[in-house]
Design a protein around this motif. Sequence first.
Motif, short mmCIF file in Angstrom:
data_model
loop_
_atom_site.label_atom_id
_atom_site.label_comp_id
_atom_site.label_asym_id
_atom_site.label_seq_id
_atom_site.Cartn_x
_atom_site.Cartn_y
_atom_site.Cartn_z
N ASN A 1 0.73 -1.14 -0.06
CA ASN A 1 -0.22 0.01 0.09
C ASN A 1 0.86 1.35 0.02
N LYS A 2 2.00 1.05 0.78
CA LYS A 2 2.94 2.26 0.83
C LYS A 2 3.56 2.63 -0.32
N ILE A 3 4.06 1.51 -1.20
CA ILE A 3 4.62 1.77 -2.56
C ILE A 3 3.63 2.33 -3.70
N VAL A 4 2.43 1.54 -3.27
CA VAL A 4 1.47 2.17 -4.55
C VAL A 4 0.97 3.66 -4.30
N LEU A 5 0.98 4.06 -3.15
CA LEU A 5 0.66 5.44 -2.73
C LEU A 5 1.62 6.34 -3.56
N GLU A 6 2.81 5.83 -3.00
CA GLU A 6 4.08 6.80 -3.74
C GLU A 6 4.10 6.79 -5.35
N ILE A 7 3.48 5.68 -5.80
CA ILE A 7 3.55 5.65 -7.42
C ILE A 7 2.16 6.65 -7.65
N GLU A 8 1.06 6.40 -7.21
CA GLU A 8 0.11 7.32 -7.15
C GLU A 8 0.53 8.83 -7.23
N SER A 9 1.25 9.30 -6.39
CA SER A 9 1.74 10.43 -6.20
C SER A 9 2.72 10.71 -7.27
N VAL B 1 2.35 9.60 -10.35
CA VAL B 1 1.45 9.64 -11.51
C VAL B 1 0.86 11.27 -11.67
N GLN B 2 0.56 11.71 -10.34
CA GLN B 2 -0.01 13.17 -10.45
C GLN B 2 0.94 14.21 -10.73
#
Length: 306
Positions: free
Chosen positions: A139-147, A149-150
């Motif tokens: 979840n922590k890695i995915v959250l960073e990837i989402e940021s 992307v933005q």
Amino acid sequence: MIFSMTGFSSKVLTLSDKEDPNKLMQDLCLTISLKSLNSRFFEFNCKIPFWLNQIETDLMKHIKSHLHRGNIFLSIYAGSCNIITNIEPSTAIISNYLKAIDNIKSSFNLEGSINLKDLLTLPNIFESKEFTPNQKIINKIVLEIESLVQALIESRKNEGSHIEKDLKNRLKIIKRLLKELENKAVKFFAEKKNLLAKKAEKQKEELLQLPNIDQNFLQNLIAYNQLDKIDIHEELIRFDYGIKNLTSLLNSKDIQKGKKIDFIIQELFREINTISSKSSDAEINRIAIDIKVELEKIREQAQNIL
């Protein structure tokens, strides 16, 4: 608003060993980068550690839903020294080895014993437990990837604003050239009309000698056909309409505009080429060439627009 297809974002993420209950991960620094280049479609290239392969498909779907189009490169680099591979003895295999050895000794009445050195030479007596990230780490890695992307979208937006400014300047030049071309065309068409009228008058006597024919109709038809071959009024109207469509598209809220711009430019090229082929006037052809140059510059920019 225009978005470019090129962009870049990166970040370093530190994961603590406290987040791994199996203690197979020391403090780990992940370098995550996201890059986007031009492409006609969505293409996804992913280089991530093997222990993250399970989320690759979900990452691709998420990135595609936000970036839409482009050649996307996602890279996650982790130093291998920070991942511990837990080595444990394979007790079941060792037990079977010992039973087999005892069976050999009893079957063939052999003496002797096996020691640790002998056991270590046997294959597959150890098994390794590979690092598997828990849901908290994922979840922590995915959250960073989402940021990221933005951040890449923001990078696309910033570059897109420069492209938009250039395109609007090109359109201003084309509109000015088009107005100049229209004025030249009106003058050229009027001159040609007068010239054809004089020519038709000279041929009037010859036409009147033709039997069984409406000479006035034939005379008018000849003049009309010649004028029609040089009349570019319809092409100018369609070209002007295409420019208005392009201007409206640039000002619209659509996110994906690149392909639409490319289609409109194709139509504009078709009209300006027809104008050039119909006109024998050097000035009109010169202006048409200048318009083509500007259209080509817009088409080149469109290749980098989302």
